[in-house]
Structures are given as structure tokens and as C-alpha cells.
Design a protein around this motif. Sequence first.
Motif, PDB file in Angstrom:
ATOM      1  N   THR A 223       0.830  -1.205   0.000  1.00 24.91           N
ATOM      2  CA  THR A 223       0.000   0.000   0.000  1.00 24.91           C
ATOM      3  C   THR A 223       0.863   1.253   0.000  1.00 24.91           C
ATOM      4  OG1 THR A 223      -1.519  -1.291   1.344  1.00 24.91           O
ATOM      5  CG2 THR A 223      -1.995   1.041   1.106  1.00 24.91           C
ATOM      6  N   GLU A 224       1.909   1.234   0.811  1.00 23.89           N
ATOM      7  CA  GLU A 224       2.802   2.392   0.876  1.00 23.89           C
ATOM      8  C   GLU A 224       3.491   2.595  -0.469  1.00 23.89           C
ATOM      9  OE1 GLU A 224       2.528   0.140   3.242  1.00 23.89           O
ATOM     10  OE2 GLU A 224       2.145   1.204   5.111  1.00 23.89           O
ATOM     11  N   THR A 226       2.368   1.760  -3.415  1.00 25.49           N
ATOM     12  CA  THR A 226       1.388   2.329  -4.338  1.00 25.49           C
ATOM     13  C   THR A 226       1.273   3.838  -4.134  1.00 25.49           C
ATOM     14  OG1 THR A 226       0.130   0.281  -4.119  1.00 25.49           O
ATOM     15  CG2 THR A 226      -0.968   2.107  -5.206  1.00 25.49           C
ATOM     16  N   ARG A 227       1.195   4.227  -2.864  1.00 25.40           N
ATOM     17  CA  ARG A 227       1.037   5.643  -2.588  1.00 25.40           C
ATOM     18  C   ARG A 227       2.251   6.437  -3.082  1.00 25.40           C
ATOM     19  NH1 ARG A 227       0.251   8.680   3.172  1.00 25.40           N
ATOM     20  NH2 ARG A 227       0.151  10.727   2.228  1.00 25.40           N
ATOM     21  N   LEU A 229       4.226   5.499  -5.561  1.00 25.71           N
ATOM     22  CA  LEU A 229       4.179   5.493  -7.027  1.00 25.71           C
ATOM     23  C   LEU A 229       3.249   6.592  -7.525  1.00 25.71           C
ATOM     24  CD1 LEU A 229       3.956   1.631  -7.626  1.00 25.71           C
ATOM     25  CD2 LEU A 229       5.716   3.122  -8.593  1.00 25.71           C
TER      26      LEU A 229
ATOM     27  N   ASP B  18      -5.033  -2.395  -3.189  1.00 22.83           N
ATOM     28  CA  ASP B  18      -4.102  -2.778  -2.125  1.00 22.83           C
ATOM     29  C   ASP B  18      -4.818  -3.501  -1.003  1.00 22.83           C
ATOM     30  OD1 ASP B  18      -1.620  -1.780  -3.041  1.00 22.83           O
ATOM     31  OD2 ASP B  18      -2.313   0.244  -2.635  1.00 22.83           O
ATOM     32  N   ILE B 155       0.263   3.023 -12.685  1.00 22.68           N
ATOM     33  CA  ILE B 155       0.873   2.508 -11.469  1.00 22.68           C
ATOM     34  C   ILE B 155       1.112   1.016 -11.670  1.00 22.68           C
ATOM     35  CG2 ILE B 155       0.615   2.164  -8.994  1.00 22.68           C
ATOM     36  CD1 ILE B 155       0.538   5.070  -9.578  1.00 22.68           C
ATOM     37  N   TYR B 277      -3.602   5.842   3.169  1.00 23.65           N
ATOM     38  CA  TYR B 277      -3.680   6.997   2.274  1.00 23.65           C
ATOM     39  C   TYR B 277      -4.112   8.269   2.990  1.00 23.65           C
ATOM     40  CZ  TYR B 277      -2.965   4.300  -1.946  1.00 23.65           C
ATOM     41  OH  TYR B 277      -2.414   3.538  -2.916  1.00 23.65           O
TER      42      TYR B 277
END
Lengths: 438, 311, 307
Positions: A223-224, A226-227, A229, B18, B155, B277
Motif C-alpha cells: 500500500t505504501e 502504491t502511494r 508510485l 491494495d 501505477i 492513504y
Amino acid sequence: MTEAVTRRAALLGAGATAGSLLLAGGGAQAQGKPSELRVGITTFLSGSASVFGVPAKQMAELLFEEINKAGGIGGVPVRPFFVDEAPGTDHLVGEFRRLVQNEGVQIVFASISSGSCLACTPLSDEMKKTTLLWDCGTQRIFEEAPHPYAFRTQGYGTPEVLAPLLYLLKHKPDFRTLAVINQDYAWGRDSWELWKAGMDAMKPGVRVVAEMFPRFGATDYSTEVTRLLAARPDVILSTSWGGDLVTLLRQSAERRLFERSTFVLPIAEASMQILGRTMQPGHIIGARGDHWNNHPSPKDPARLKRFVDLYRSKYNEYPIYPCHHMAQAISAMQAAYAKAIAAKGGGWPNDQELANAFRGLTFDSPTSSITLREDGQGLEDQIVGLSSFNQQYPFAVPKDMILFPAAMVSTPVGQKSVDWLKSLKPDFLNQVPAPIAG
Amino acid sequence: MATWLSENSLLLGLALLDGLAYAALVFMVAVGLNLVFGVLRIVNVAHGSLFAIGAYTAASIGLFFASRGLPAWMGYVALVLAAVAVGAVLGPLIERLLLRRIYGHEDVLQLLVTFALFMILEDVQKLVWGVQPVSQDAPLRFLGTVDIPFGDDVIPFTAYQLFVLPGIALATLIALAWFLRRTLTGRVIVAVTTDKEAATAMGIDAARIMLLTFSFGAGLAALGGALASPTTALVPGIGAQTIVLSFAVVATAGLGQIEGAALTALMIGLGRSIAVYFAPEFEVVVPYLIMVAVLLVRPQGLFGVIETRRV
Amino acid sequence: MKREPLLAALGAFALIACAWAVPWLKFILTIALAKGIAVLGILLLLRAGQVSFGHSMFLALGAYTVAFMAPTEPEVLLLLPAAALVATGFGLVIGLFLVRYRDIFFGMLNLAFAMVLYSLLEKLYAITKGTDGIRVAGLTFAGTQPERPVQEWVMFGIALGLAILFGLLVSVYLASPMGRALAGIKTRETRLEFMGVPARRVLLFAYVLSALMGGVGGALVAMTTRHVTPQIAYWTASGELVFIAILGGAGSALGPFLGATAFELVRVYAAAAVAEAWQMILGAVLLVVILFAPGGVWGLLSRRWRA
């Protein structure tokens, strides 16, 4: 009544064993030479930080063996007593007392974890027992209070963060955005505070696009990643280490994050062997000191080679920085005893005389030499470079290295690190030496 | 709220992807624990150790395959082999030698037996695999990455994370549901879960079912570890962290409820990735907040059945 | 059980003798007494058949109360009640919610609260200094600040005194109708309610009392180690408390102290003998106790007694 007797007998039995050990240890306090020099060493033997603790212990055993083969220290054989830091502070503080009061150690090497160091150092003051902070990095130790019996035989957080920052400012001066992803514990937070203070002082206006502090020991960073990216920062700072760093970098490599951002990894060295070719070239890597296998100008190249080979021949791995930090503590101990014994005309030093010998001491490390400042802090040079691959090593080593003299990147005595970093000016960069070719 | 959503819809989409992968991993670990609890009524603290051992075993087998020059897809065989090995060897061993001796004892003793086992296995792992991070990523590399459009950008996600993990979790859920409802052994397991005394009275060999269920649960824990192994670096202590999360899932889901475990895992996975996020500070407490919230409304867990009270 | 007070007196005497003979053990024994006080709370809940797998949160509350207050109010005699008060208040608030649950839900909810507290202690770095923890320095005892050896004796004495006090309190409580009702929750809760005893209130009282003792135990740990880190709230720490309860035996208020002393001594000697595998040794000891002496140390003692 039998049960009461049993219990009391058991307790007294335990007491008697302990008591006899106490007497054995107590003998070491006498003025004459002891039969052996006992050294208490606290290190991580379990939990996630054992990736540092166990190699350091292995190195210590090898070096102690070498010292004893060569006749010990001042003719006295050395014997280590290892203690696991992992069970927590209440246990460790008890173990520290046991080492001093029961095992009769003459000197303690304390702690990888900054929390452990912060708990043990005040004990060294109280028990007047010389304590070498052999690996922990917190700047709080000597900046918040004086500790007459504690000495840190390596660098600490401030130079270890400032050196990579200066390297980045030299290497990539026009970056505009930055993201940070550090482990959520004291070092992760402290190192970010230090970095931010220095960065805002020397290059104001950098936009921080993400501040992430994932759980210490996190097993998944997807997840990190992805963030990161999605945010596309110019620079990604991570002072993580161990399994956390390996996981982060592997997931980043897999998903081509290395192509989008420049990584700055002040503690990369210890993970490079495990990552092998997964590590990408061209990113800024540090080693919490100057101890790279390809150190461009070691003080005594033969000594460094002997040191590396000693570990490799036994464990089939290159020594990582905690091994060097352990070696530094041991080398400092040897030098201090030599100095103290000489000062006493061959007599064995007491606690106070031993501590006196450490103040201002200069000793050799496998790569160079280190001086202990008047506040007890060691001055260890920092080498930072760009990750690269060559024929000699199956893992990334730095190139275009810059050697930062310790005195330049350490907070002056009597000042607090964050305040000092805030006071730096952009022209501080002019002091940075040129990269070493090769 | 509406404007916030439209502004962040792209990011929410990423968080969803995710979250799904994370939920899949959480489900794989928790479902085995839940199944074991349903039948044996033992909260198996050592479940996390089985997860860790499964992961380490998968990595070792995978690295061995790689060193023999076997093709990359064999990495997947390594994952399955590890799960089967742990389920078939450690499962029966633990059940026969330890758990069997304390059935019917107080809950706390049963709990502590597995806690003791956990402590022992933590050190065993260290003795076997050392302390340096162990990793193998053949299964990950084999499938490569997929570019997901994100505005004008793309992505890259690993295909493993996007398809394999949720796929296997879904397949496990469906297979388990089918097994428990449609096969004889499965129905017997359900019967023992619901009412052990009645089931035994009807002639069901509860001892065999317990052995079977525990081994199966151990295998699922190991499979969870094996599936996690390509994306993570294995270090001492991963078992301890996995188990607390699984506990939260089991209590939230309702005892022995596999659908509940799936739904809870999904909530935790999505909640966590949304937190990363938009509110990273809350990431760690998300599972526990979900648990407390669910149990406030449904004290027996999401899918739990209210047990008849003893008089 | 008339000999219980005699045994307690002998135990206290043995501890003092031991602390006197081996100075470094004084520290270990002080910690053992502090944990024993906390484990008394576990014992109460076990009587009701409930296992709290998050009891370390009360130790953490007590310990952090001391850590936060010590810079402005270093008086031990004020810090101890303050820590007890904080833990009790917190225990009451979450207790009101928790006593609605039984068995695994009770255990897991306790775990959840403890883990939330643990995460907060780690996360709120600006306040708690995260994993580095907070140092507890400059404590005063009734206005005086004695030298270190004296201070160690004072802490040991306070811990021993409080251990005896709470031990007596728990013995009296368990013998009272409220205490006896706890066993009813374990066996036949519905029956209890038919008789007009509100089970939740019975459990709540026990829970709040256990929170209080947890807070006192945590405060003593903080004052003795003089450094507090979030690890005191981690789930393995809670597991240790339950471990101690069973090791000592749930049959008597002496059990927790027998257990805590045995636990700390085993851990210290195991760590000294094999630093790498102390955990394995502790685990093995626990297994042996459960399989062969499920009544714990107390069970062994009292069985031999009757024989």
C-alpha cells in the motif's frame, strides 16, 4: 512444614549459587590483576533486531578468541557475558545489575536499541561502571545530561542523517519534492526530525508529499509503495533497516519505484548482501559510519582485510556494520586498558581509572581511527555513496563516495542536534569534500 | 463528502486494490485459526508460529529449487509443498503430543499450552533459519507486473498481488464452504463445532475430527505464510505480529465462521489501506476499532450464533 | 487453609533473607512482587473463568502515570495512589463494556484494548517518546531522597508491604459473598441470576479491583526499573501475566507471588545460562507445569501438605 522448607531451601539454594558467583566476581574488584576480564554485552539475540545483534555477537566471540590467543588484555584473558535485549527494559535493567553485581563484569557494552541505552546509561552513573554504548544512535544520551562513565564508540543519529542529506544536496541539488517512509519507532521519528531540520535550513521550500511511519516490523509495504508510485516524489527517504527495509526495497524494485524516485537510505549497508542484485544502482546509500567493504582509503588495508576474512571464513558472509561497531567497542576497550595500565605503572585500573582512560581516547577501528570527545561521544567518519555493482562483490557497494569528517557532521559539544541543524546555512555545503573517484 | 470522494476517487481505487491483496493474506491466516477454534475451542497462540514456519519452509524450498535451476513456476509448487508439509507433520505432532492431553481442561490451561508452544517455536525458528532476513521472490517475478491506469499516469502492480493472492483466498473460501456443507467429513466438522456432546453421542469420532481439523488449520496457517513469503522478508518475530491480528479477526467474525472471517478480513484490509492513504496514524489500530465496533452491535461476532446459556 | 498465613510469613521472611544475602536479586524480587500484585487481578478473573489476554494495559497505565507525573510530583507516596486511581478509572470505564462478554470475546476484547494502548504509546511519539520510553528519575520517599542502596531497600519494602496488603485483601474478598459469586460465573451463570445475583456487577467489581492492582503493579515496576517503554503493554507481556498465574497456581492468593518469583528467577537463570534460548526454556517450564502440575507451585505445596 516440609513445603515451606522446600521453598525456602530452593530460594536459599538459588541465593547460595548466586552468592558464590558474587564472591568470584567480587575478587575482580581488588587492586591486583583479576583472573579474567569480564565484559557484559547487551545485544538483541531474539526478535527482529537480532539481524544486527547476532552478527555482532558472532564478531565479538571471534575477536575475543583472537585477543585471548594473543595473551588477553594486559595479560588477563577476556570473557564475554551476553544478555538479550529483546525481553524489554525491566528485564534488561535487572540483567545489567546482575552483570555488575553478580558476574562482576568490569565493563559493559550496552545496547543496540536506543531505549535500552537510555535505560542503562543512568545505571552506569549510579553503579560507577564504565559502559560503552556500542551501537545505539539516539542523540538524546549526551545532549540531555552528562554521563561520566558512558562512552559511545561510534557515530550517532545526527551525523548518520546529515551526511546522506549533504550528499543528496550535492548529488541532486534541484529536487523539489520528498517523501519519507520510516519505521514507527524512536529512530524512525528522530531521524526524520533531524533530516527535516537540516533540509529546511539548507534548502528551504522542499515539499514533503508523504510522511509515512508504518508499524515497526511491518511485513507488507504494497500500500505504501502504491502511494509513493502515485505521489511521484523526486526523493524518497527511508532510515528503515532489517526485514522492514528488505521488504520495502524488494517491493519497490518489483514495481519499478526505483525508476521514478531517488532513494536515500542511510542504513542500507546491512541489507545489501541479502538484497543482492535486487538493489538498484544509482541510489544514495549509507552505513552508519565509514565501514564499507570497498572503503576507498582504509587506514590499514591489511587490518581491514584480516577483519573481513576472519568473519567470512567462519560465517561465509561479509561482516555488516554492527560487526564493525562491536569491533570498535572492543578496540576502544583494549586501547583504554593499555592506557590505564600504563598510567598506573603496570597496575590494574579501578573503575574510576578505567573511565578516566576513555576520556579523549583515540583508538583504531578496522577502517580508520576514532576519537572520543570530552562529552563521551565518539567521532566516526561517515562515507556515503551511490549504489553500484562491480566484479568483486555480488551485492551493491557505493561509488562516487564522499568521506565526511566526523567533526564536520557532528553536533558541537554542548548544543542540541535539532537546534544546531536548524542553524546551518546553505553555504555549509561548501565544506563538503569532493567525491572520491572510483 | 461528495466533493471529497470525487477528488480522491482515483486514490480510493488504488486503496481498494491494495486492500484486497492485504485482506487476502489476513483471511488466509485467520480462517485456519477460526476453524481450529470452532472445533477444538482452543485459541491457538502458536498459529502465528505455524504461519512463520510455513513462510520459512516455502522460502527454503523455493531457494533450493532455484539453486537447482528449476523453472520459476516451481516457486508455486514450493508454496504448496510448504503448506502440506507443515499441515501433515507439525499439525498431527502438536495435536497428538500436546493438545490431546489437555482437552476438557480449563480454557486458560489450553491457551497457555499454545502460548508455551509459541515461545518454544520462536526459538526453534531462530535456530533453524537464523536471524538474517530470508526471502525468495520467484513466484512474484514469474508473473511480472500489470500497469493500472491512474489519471494520466500508470501505477505498476505485481500480478501476484493483484490476481494470485485474492484468487487463492477466494478459492479457499469457496472450497472450504463447499467442503463444510457438502461433504460428509465437512458436515461432521460443523456438527462438532455446533455441539460436540451431541455429535459424540451420535457416534462421531470427535478425536479424529479434532486431529483432522487441527492439521488442516495448521496447513492453512502455513499456506498463509507461504503466500506471504514472496512479498516479504522473513525475520524472527513475524509470527508474534501475525497472531494478534488473527485474534482480532476470529473474535470479530464469530466463532468458527469462515464467511465471517472473509468479511472481517475484507473490512480490515480495506480499512487499513484507506488509512494508509488518508490517516496513516490510524493504520495500526484499524483492526481493533473494527472489532470493538462490531462486537458493540453484535456481541457474538458478525456471523456468530448466540450460544444457549447453561442452566 | 489455616497454615496459609504462616506460609506467607515464611515466604516474606525468605524473600527478605534472599534480598539481603544477594543484593542484585533484590531488584529481581521487587519486580516479582510487583508483577505478583498485578497477577492477583488475573487470579480474580480466573475465578470467574475469564482470561484477560490484555491485562498488561493496566500495568502500562500505572507505569506511564508514574512516568508522566514524576517530573512534577516525584513523591512515591502520592504517585502510587495516583497510578492506582488512573488504572481503576480506566478499568471501570472499559469494564462497563467488557463485562457483557465472556470467554474468548472477553479475552480478545481485553487484548484489543491493550493493543490499542500499545499502539498509541508507540505512535504518539511527541508525548510518549515512542519506543525509547520515558525515564523515571528523582523519586522522593516521604520527602527524602535516600542513597541508592537504601532506596532499593525502600522500594523492596514498599512492594512487599503492598503485596501482603493486597494478598490479604484478595483473600478476604474471595471468601466474601461477592468473591464466592465469581465461581458462579464460571460454572452456572444463569443460576446465579436466578438467585438474584447480578453477574455483571460481580464481574465488574472483580475487574475494577484487578485493574487497580494492575496499576499498582505497573507503578512499582516503573519505580523500580526507572524506565518505561511501551513494551510493558504488548500482548506477550499479558501472556506472561497469565503464565505467572498458572505457574504459581490459582488456588491461593499466595500463588501469584510464588509464580512471579519462580518466573523471574527462571528467566534470569535461563538468560544467564543460554542467552539465545531463554524463551524456549520458559516455554518448556510452562508446558511441564501445565501437563504435570496443573495446580502450579501452590498446588504442589498444598498437595504435599495434605498427604
